[in-house]
Write a protein that holds these residues in place. Structure first.
Motif, PDB file in Angstrom:
ATOM      1  N   MET A 182       0.830  -1.208   0.000  1.00 11.19           N
ATOM      2  CA  MET A 182       0.000   0.000   0.000  1.00 11.19           C
ATOM      3  C   MET A 182       0.865   1.260   0.000  1.00 11.19           C
ATOM      4  O   MET A 182       0.556   2.236  -0.691  1.00 11.19           O
ATOM      5  CB  MET A 182      -0.928  -0.008   1.221  1.00 11.19           C
ATOM      6  N   ALA A 183       1.953   1.228   0.761  1.00 13.79           N
ATOM      7  CA  ALA A 183       2.860   2.375   0.798  1.00 13.79           C
ATOM      8  C   ALA A 183       3.502   2.585  -0.566  1.00 13.79           C
ATOM      9  O   ALA A 183       3.630   3.724  -1.034  1.00 13.79           O
ATOM     10  CB  ALA A 183       3.936   2.154   1.857  1.00 13.79           C
ATOM     11  N   SER A 184       3.873   1.504  -1.237  1.00 13.16           N
ATOM     12  CA  SER A 184       4.497   1.600  -2.553  1.00 13.16           C
ATOM     13  C   SER A 184       3.512   2.138  -3.586  1.00 13.16           C
ATOM     14  O   SER A 184       3.851   2.994  -4.400  1.00 13.16           O
ATOM     15  CB  SER A 184       5.014   0.229  -3.003  1.00 13.16           C
ATOM     16  N   PHE A 185       2.279   1.607  -3.560  1.00 13.46           N
ATOM     17  CA  PHE A 185       1.252   2.045  -4.519  1.00 13.46           C
ATOM     18  C   PHE A 185       0.960   3.536  -4.356  1.00 13.46           C
ATOM     19  O   PHE A 185       0.975   4.299  -5.320  1.00 13.46           O
ATOM     20  CB  PHE A 185      -0.033   1.241  -4.319  1.00 13.46           C
ATOM     21  N   GLY A 186       0.673   3.941  -3.113  1.00 16.55           N
ATOM     22  CA  GLY A 186       0.317   5.331  -2.854  1.00 16.55           C
ATOM     23  C   GLY A 186       1.451   6.298  -3.156  1.00 16.55           C
ATOM     24  O   GLY A 186       1.231   7.346  -3.774  1.00 16.55           O
ATOM     25  N   SER A 187       2.654   5.942  -2.754  1.00 15.84           N
ATOM     26  CA  SER A 187       3.788   6.842  -2.959  1.00 15.84           C
ATOM     27  C   SER A 187       4.169   6.933  -4.433  1.00 15.84           C
ATOM     28  O   SER A 187       4.536   8.004  -4.924  1.00 15.84           O
ATOM     29  CB  SER A 187       4.986   6.387  -2.125  1.00 15.84           C
ATOM     30  N   PHE A 188       4.074   5.798  -5.170  1.00 12.92           N
ATOM     31  CA  PHE A 188       4.370   5.836  -6.606  1.00 12.92           C
ATOM     32  C   PHE A 188       3.365   6.734  -7.327  1.00 12.92           C
ATOM     33  O   PHE A 188       3.742   7.584  -8.148  1.00 12.92           O
ATOM     34  CB  PHE A 188       4.329   4.424  -7.202  1.00 12.92           C
ATOM     35  N   ALA A 189       2.075   6.541  -7.024  1.00 18.17           N
ATOM     36  CA  ALA A 189       1.038   7.348  -7.670  1.00 18.17           C
ATOM     37  C   ALA A 189       1.218   8.827  -7.346  1.00 18.17           C
ATOM     38  O   ALA A 189       1.042   9.692  -8.217  1.00 18.17           O
ATOM     39  CB  ALA A 189      -0.342   6.874  -7.220  1.00 18.17           C
ATOM     40  N   LEU A 190       1.588   9.131  -6.107  1.00 20.10           N
ATOM     41  CA  LEU A 190       1.801  10.518  -5.701  1.00 20.10           C
ATOM     42  C   LEU A 190       2.992  11.124  -6.445  1.00 20.10           C
ATOM     43  O   LEU A 190       2.935  12.260  -6.918  1.00 20.10           O
ATOM     44  CB  LEU A 190       2.044  10.582  -4.188  1.00 20.10           C
ATOM     45  N   GLY A 191       4.073  10.337  -6.559  1.00 18.77           N
ATOM     46  CA  GLY A 191       5.239  10.823  -7.293  1.00 18.77           C
ATOM     47  C   GLY A 191       4.945  11.010  -8.763  1.00 18.77           C
ATOM     48  O   GLY A 191       5.408  11.975  -9.394  1.00 18.77           O
ATOM     49  N   ALA A 192       4.155  10.092  -9.354  1.00 20.75           N
ATOM     50  CA  ALA A 192       3.847  10.156 -10.789  1.00 20.75           C
ATOM     51  C   ALA A 192       2.833  11.250 -11.110  1.00 20.75           C
ATOM     52  O   ALA A 192       2.667  11.618 -12.280  1.00 20.75           O
ATOM     53  CB  ALA A 192       3.314   8.803 -11.252  1.00 20.75           C
ATOM     54  N   LEU A 193       2.148  11.755 -10.094  1.00 23.79           N
ATOM     55  CA  LEU A 193       1.128  12.775 -10.318  1.00 23.79           C
ATOM     56  C   LEU A 193       1.740  14.066 -10.868  1.00 23.79           C
ATOM     57  O   LEU A 193       1.111  14.757 -11.682  1.00 23.79           O
ATOM     58  CB  LEU A 193       0.385  13.056  -9.009  1.00 23.79           C
ATOM     59  N   LEU A 194       2.945  14.395 -10.444  1.00 24.40           N
ATOM     60  CA  LEU A 194       3.589  15.634 -10.893  1.00 24.40           C
ATOM     61  C   LEU A 194       3.806  15.650 -12.406  1.00 24.40           C
ATOM     62  O   LEU A 194       3.350  16.577 -13.080  1.00 24.40           O
ATOM     63  CB  LEU A 194       4.913  15.852 -10.153  1.00 24.40           C
ATOM     64  N   PRO A 195       4.504  14.663 -12.985  1.00 32.74           N
ATOM     65  CA  PRO A 195       4.677  14.689 -14.442  1.00 32.74           C
ATOM     66  C   PRO A 195       3.362  14.608 -15.208  1.00 32.74           C
ATOM     67  O   PRO A 195       3.247  15.140 -16.310  1.00 32.74           O
ATOM     68  CB  PRO A 195       5.557  13.463 -14.723  1.00 32.74           C
ATOM     69  N   PHE A 196       2.354  13.948 -14.613  1.00 31.99           N
ATOM     70  CA  PHE A 196       1.045  13.884 -15.271  1.00 31.99           C
ATOM     71  C   PHE A 196       0.411  15.275 -15.347  1.00 31.99           C
ATOM     72  O   PHE A 196      -0.113  15.685 -16.396  1.00 31.99           O
ATOM     73  CB  PHE A 196       0.127  12.920 -14.527  1.00 31.99           C
ATOM     74  N   VAL A 197       0.454  16.012 -14.234  1.00 34.34           N
ATOM     75  CA  VAL A 197      -0.114  17.363 -14.207  1.00 34.34           C
ATOM     76  C   VAL A 197       0.650  18.276 -15.158  1.00 34.34           C
ATOM     77  O   VAL A 197       0.048  19.094 -15.880  1.00 34.34           O
ATOM     78  CB  VAL A 197      -0.084  17.939 -12.765  1.00 34.34           C
ATOM     79  N   ILE A 198       1.963  18.149 -15.178  1.00 37.79           N
ATOM     80  CA  ILE A 198       2.776  18.967 -16.081  1.00 37.79           C
ATOM     81  C   ILE A 198       2.440  18.665 -17.533  1.00 37.79           C
ATOM     82  O   ILE A 198       2.417  19.561 -18.381  1.00 37.79           O
ATOM     83  CB  ILE A 198       4.275  18.735 -15.813  1.00 37.79           C
ATOM     84  N   SER A 199       2.173  17.399 -17.833  1.00 38.88           N
ATOM     85  CA  SER A 199       1.820  17.030 -19.206  1.00 38.88           C
ATOM     86  C   SER A 199       0.511  17.683 -19.641  1.00 38.88           C
ATOM     87  O   SER A 199       0.280  17.904 -20.834  1.00 38.88           O
ATOM     88  CB  SER A 199       1.716  15.507 -19.338  1.00 38.88           C
ATOM     89  N   LEU A 200      -0.345  18.012 -18.679  1.00 36.70           N
ATOM     90  CA  LEU A 200      -1.608  18.679 -18.982  1.00 36.70           C
ATOM     91  C   LEU A 200      -1.442  20.180 -19.179  1.00 36.70           C
ATOM     92  O   LEU A 200      -2.163  20.797 -19.971  1.00 36.70           O
ATOM     93  CB  LEU A 200      -2.618  18.449 -17.843  1.00 36.70           C
ATOM     94  N   LEU A 201      -0.495  20.788 -18.460  1.00 35.73           N
ATOM     95  CA  LEU A 201      -0.409  22.247 -18.398  1.00 35.73           C
ATOM     96  C   LEU A 201       0.762  22.869 -19.146  1.00 35.73           C
ATOM     97  O   LEU A 201       0.659  23.998 -19.626  1.00 35.73           O
ATOM     98  CB  LEU A 201      -0.342  22.684 -16.924  1.00 35.73           C
ATOM     99  N   ALA A 202       1.867  22.175 -19.262  1.00 42.20           N
ATOM    100  CA  ALA A 202       3.074  22.771 -19.849  1.00 42.20           C
ATOM    101  C   ALA A 202       2.948  22.906 -21.365  1.00 42.20           C
ATOM    102  O   ALA A 202       2.248  22.111 -22.010  1.00 42.20           O
ATOM    103  CB  ALA A 202       4.294  21.909 -19.513  1.00 42.20           C
ATOM    104  N   PRO A 203       3.600  23.920 -21.952  1.00 41.87           N
ATOM    105  CA  PRO A 203       3.612  24.058 -23.420  1.00 41.87           C
ATOM    106  C   PRO A 203       4.220  22.817 -24.066  1.00 41.87           C
ATOM    107  O   PRO A 203       5.258  22.327 -23.619  1.00 41.87           O
ATOM    108  CB  PRO A 203       4.498  25.283 -23.649  1.00 41.87           C
TER     109      PRO A 203
END
Length: 231
Positions: free
Chosen positions: A149-170
């Motif tokens: 559970m710690a691995s799943f949650g922490s991986f998803a949290l870490g991966a959230l940043l590049p996902f958000v950037i992919s939505l907003l960055a030029p």
């Protein structure tokens, strides 16, 4: 005189290792995927899909791998405890001498070692052997579900940043935005993990930035090479 409570970082070793590894891997691997795809094909939909796929697949894979790995450790611990329990029932005198010998090797006199071993055996023989002979205790004992559970949650949290950037960055500057924000957050992650584990912050930050840059650089070059080749 007030009671002094000591702070031991080893108490956090189980969940801290899984959480730090998951967050670091989630951020770094997902960013590397996005950078590689963006360098090969600067299309926002493709980049977003790559980030989402990397986040979901990576989190599931990380959790499954951690669960299997820690479950294997748990199975080994259980087998050792069962064997130790059987030996305590079949040859208690030999096991008592074995426990006393462990204390002797730590610098305790023979008489004191035997006394300590006897008292601990009367209190809880299996617990004494598990702790001092096998090195198993409540702090380091394997907990597969917690680790997964710690691995799943922490991986998803870490991966959230590049996902958000992919939505907003030029799109045309996607590679640079992904790298810049990821390095910044890798530095923060390194500092936080070092602080939580009682390690040196500077060393942790430099290490994570160095290897992060190498990973993202290689994937960017790979994406650029295949993107140029295809076109």
């Amino acid at each position: 005189m007030p009671h002094h409570l000591e702070k031991h970082y080893v108490n956090r070793v189980g969940w801290l290792r899984a959480a730090v590894l998951g967050a670091n891997d989630g951020l770094l691997s997902t960013t590397s995927i996005v950078i590689g795809v963006a360098a090969a094909s600067p299309d926002r939909n493709t980049v977003i899909l790559a980030a989402l796929a990397g986040m979901i697949a990576g989190a599931m894979s990380m959790a499954a791998g951690e669960y299997v790995s820690v479950s294997s450790q748990e199975d080994t611990e259980k087998a050792d405890l069962l064997r130790e329990k059987r030996e305590l029932e079949e040859m208690p005198d030999i096991e008592l001498k074995e426990l006393a010998k462990i204390y002797e090797k730590r610098g305790v006199s023979k008489e004191t070692a035997l006394l300590v071993a006897t008292e601990l055996t009367l209190h809880d023989a299996l617990a004494a052997h598990a702790h001092d002979e096998l090195g198993i205790n409540e702090i380091t004992q394997a907990q597969p579900l917690q680790a997964a559970m710690a691995s799943f949650g922490s991986f998803a949290l870490g991966a959230l940043l590049p996902f958000v950037i992919s939505l907003l960055a030029p799109v045309q500057q996607m590679v640079y935005f992904q790298y810049g924000f990821s390095i910044m957050f890798l530095m923060i992650l390194g500092a936080v993990s070092a602080k939580a584990g009682g390690a040196r912050t500077g060393t942790a930050v430099m290490r994570i930035c160095f290897w992060g840059t190498i990973a993202m650089g290689i994937t960017a070059l790979t994406g650029h090479f295949f993107g140029v080749t295809v076109s």
